[in-house]
Design a protein around this motif. Sequence first.
Motif, mmCIF file in Angstrom:
data_model
loop_
_atom_site.group_PDB
_atom_site.id
_atom_site.type_symbol
_atom_site.label_atom_id
_atom_site.label_comp_id
_atom_site.label_asym_id
_atom_site.label_seq_id
_atom_site.Cartn_x
_atom_site.Cartn_y
_atom_site.Cartn_z
ATOM 1 N N HIS A 295 0.843 -1.192 0.000
ATOM 2 C CA HIS A 295 0.000 0.000 0.000
ATOM 3 C C HIS A 295 0.878 1.242 0.000
ATOM 4 O O HIS A 295 1.998 1.206 0.492
ATOM 5 N N PRO A 296 0.357 2.339 -0.525
ATOM 6 C CA PRO A 296 1.163 3.565 -0.467
ATOM 7 C C PRO A 296 1.422 3.969 0.985
ATOM 8 O O PRO A 296 0.559 3.775 1.846
ATOM 9 N N GLY B 92 -2.422 4.938 12.312
ATOM 10 C CA GLY B 92 -3.420 5.929 12.678
ATOM 11 C C GLY B 92 -3.471 7.126 11.732
ATOM 12 O O GLY B 92 -4.539 7.681 11.497
ATOM 13 N N TYR B 93 -2.311 7.533 11.201
ATOM 14 C CA TYR B 93 -2.276 8.796 10.465
ATOM 15 C C TYR B 93 -1.685 8.683 9.073
ATOM 16 O O TYR B 93 -1.590 9.683 8.363
ATOM 17 N N ARG C 49 -2.824 7.204 6.293
ATOM 18 C CA ARG C 49 -3.763 7.494 5.208
ATOM 19 C C ARG C 49 -4.123 8.972 5.181
ATOM 20 O O ARG C 49 -4.205 9.587 4.111
ATOM 21 N N LEU C 50 -4.323 9.540 6.382
ATOM 22 C CA LEU C 50 -4.678 10.961 6.435
ATOM 23 C C LEU C 50 -3.549 11.805 5.839
ATOM 24 O O LEU C 50 -3.791 12.705 5.035
ATOM 25 N N GLY C 51 -2.306 11.471 6.234
ATOM 26 C CA GLY C 51 -1.165 12.200 5.702
ATOM 27 C C GLY C 51 -1.096 12.086 4.186
ATOM 28 O O GLY C 51 -0.906 13.077 3.486
ATOM 29 N N LEU C 52 -1.283 10.848 3.702
ATOM 30 C CA LEU C 52 -1.247 10.630 2.254
ATOM 31 C C LEU C 52 -2.322 11.438 1.554
ATOM 32 O O LEU C 52 -2.089 12.058 0.512
ATOM 33 N N SER C 53 -3.533 11.420 2.121
ATOM 34 C CA SER C 53 -4.642 12.086 1.441
ATOM 35 C C SER C 53 -4.425 13.594 1.415
ATOM 36 O O SER C 53 -5.002 14.282 0.581
ATOM 37 N N LEU C 54 -3.590 14.097 2.342
ATOM 38 C CA LEU C 54 -3.314 15.530 2.341
ATOM 39 C C LEU C 54 -2.023 15.852 1.588
ATOM 40 O O LEU C 54 -1.566 16.988 1.590
ATOM 41 N N GLY C 55 -1.436 14.824 0.986
ATOM 42 C CA GLY C 55 -0.233 15.057 0.205
ATOM 43 C C GLY C 55 1.011 15.265 1.035
ATOM 44 O O GLY C 55 1.989 15.841 0.565
ATOM 45 N N MET C 56 0.995 14.795 2.317
ATOM 46 C CA MET C 56 2.217 14.910 3.128
ATOM 47 C C MET C 56 3.064 13.688 2.859
ATOM 48 O O MET C 56 2.608 12.566 3.020
#
Lengths: 236, 518
Positions: free
Chosen positions: B4-5, B417-418, B420-427
């Motif tokens: 997974h990414p 925990g974070y 996917r959130l980081g990825l979705s925000l382009g971090m």
Amino acid sequence: MLKLDGLEIRAGTFSLSADLEIERHARIALLGPSGAGKSRLLSAIGGFITPAAGRILIDGHDVTGTAPGDRPVATLFQDGNLFPHLSAVENVGLALRPDLRLSRGDRNAAEAALDRVGLAGMGARKPAALSGGQQSRVALARVLLQGRAILALDEPFAALGPALKAGMLDLVAEVADETGAILLMVTHDPEDARRISRQVILVADGAALAPRPTQALLDDPPPVLRAYLGDARRPG
Amino acid sequence: MAGHPQPLSPRPGIIAALSVLAVVLAAFGAVLWRAEPGGGPGPADWAALRFTVLQAVLSAVLSVALAIPVARAFARRRFPGRGTLITLLGAPFLLPVIVAILGLLAVFGRSGWLSALLGLAGLPPVQIYGLHGVVLAHVFFNLPLAVRLILQGWQAVPSERFRLAAQLGCGPREVWHLLEWPALRRALPGALAIVFAICLTSFAVALTLGGGPRATTLELAIYQAFRFDFDLGRAAMLSCIQVAVAGVAGLVALSTLPEGGFGAGLDRPVERWDGATPGARIIDALAIAAASLFLILPLAAVIAAGLPGIASLPPPVWRAAGVSVLVALASTVLLLSLALPLAATIAIRRRGWLESIGLLGLTASPLVIGTGLFLLINPLTDPFALALPVTAVVNAVMALPFALRALVPGMQDVLRGYGRLGLSLGMQGAGFWRLVVLPRLRPQIGFAAGLCAALSMGDLGVIALFADPERATLPLQVYRLMGAYRMQSAEAAALLLLVLAFGLFWLCDKGGRSGAEA
């Protein structure tokens, strides 16, 4: 417009195929039994899992191999939508600058988005100092600011009470209308679907079916949906 | 998670792992290359091997056997200060060996407290040098570790079982058979193996309390071949034996060690209804009191003996203290720059060969690595001039397994925990490190840094091989003062070392935890 072109998702013995199109401004609920693959489908659209075959096209662009942050998709997960060590305004500001080097203008825009979701003056608070509903609003404010073409909701309000959830769903519908985004929402509750989605994608038996009008589908469900819904079909 | 990414790349961690591997393998390679094929081990070398194994077996068996009643008492008693005492059981791990040796000498030495007591009864003083001194010191260091490991095994038994046993009217005997013994049987092999492995490669204890033909360990023999005879071939040959023995022991220890063997918080409340009889209470109280005294008395002795002399410490001691702090800080920076990317890569990959790289530090002996690095540096430049950088590097490699144990679970939580959130925000990459990993992992990073700083501060290993009179770290300075029979200065310097080691740990640990919220 979102097009899933011969999409196949596989993981171990699990497999799901989807071949469908979703119009602009659509508001769609993904409904189906647990384990059918609703969340996985959303994850594939968001770029968090790589499909085994097929393509994902958004407004005509193939995004199948695009990194999640570079897709025009904003996802709200079941949990972990906020960084607990960042303030509300910083969490929202990430929509503009993933490196968080916010200009005065960025900060104002983030504050305005918080204002829009009813959290005026709470920008300095950390998530721990906000209620569950307020945390959801911060995440929504970020989505509003992201202004992405697709807004994907993986049951982010599951932990909220019924009244709070209904309010959040209404807010989501407003945000989707304001940004013109396609709304994709995983849910277990047909009432959620009735409340804000005009169409339903049924995910069951290894396939995601083309969207159908919510009202018609729920009033006369096919057998697999009937079995899943049980008595929840006609509340009250 | 693989496939997974991820917001972090595994590449820096792989580079870190390869660097560590390169240093260790280069050192081993140099040792192997230098070991002369004709000159096999002589009688003295076999004696060193026998003594090494004998003292390690005795230390492991005694540490674990004595730990059982103590752990049992901790497991079934609740009393004020229990949590503090269990935390204190972690302290010997950070304690500079030379400090503990001075404390043990003050209590158990010829002119120590015990001998004085015996003298009152008209008995001869005790003799601490030799096998029993080495074993005594090893038990001092490893009893707490064994207690923690066994206690962990017992606390893993769900409290419902004890409730059920109590309901069925089981007394201490039945609870022992039904619950305690099965859990203990699972924890024992790991505890025995890890203590055995630690004692195999312990150097400073043998250096100070062993010696002579009858009490020389392999590590000490390497040191002597190196320092006294400058017989590099023999040092290399002994190193090969040490690598083989410690490697086997380390592998056995790793395969038997229960998960999270060095974890902190052991205070999960498990209600116990057994052992309410007066006899059991007395036994438990005695076990805890005896263990506490055994651990606290030597420390108290160092403090009491060191305090008067601390104001009048000679300038070389202060200079050595400064050097030690610098080495510790350099070692800590190096450790973090290796451990953080490595932890990220292990967390992304979940399993694989990377984890075992981090554990090289457990099985590799610092003296062997030091010898190897000396052989490598010698043709290029003066190795003694590089004593301090080499010490910092070896200390970082030695601290790596412990740092990884602290960092990897936290890193997994952050990514889970974070990620996917980081990825979705382009971090990605540096941005995710700066905004998510470093703030989220602050407590674990602080702990790992403190651990490395304290271990490095107290290390008396490689530096003993390399140092010349101008370059001394504080532990070496203490050892030299002891060797010159300047005991008062030695004790005062030991107190300074104690304060600095625990102070560095406290600063890093505290720094990591303060301001790290939610």
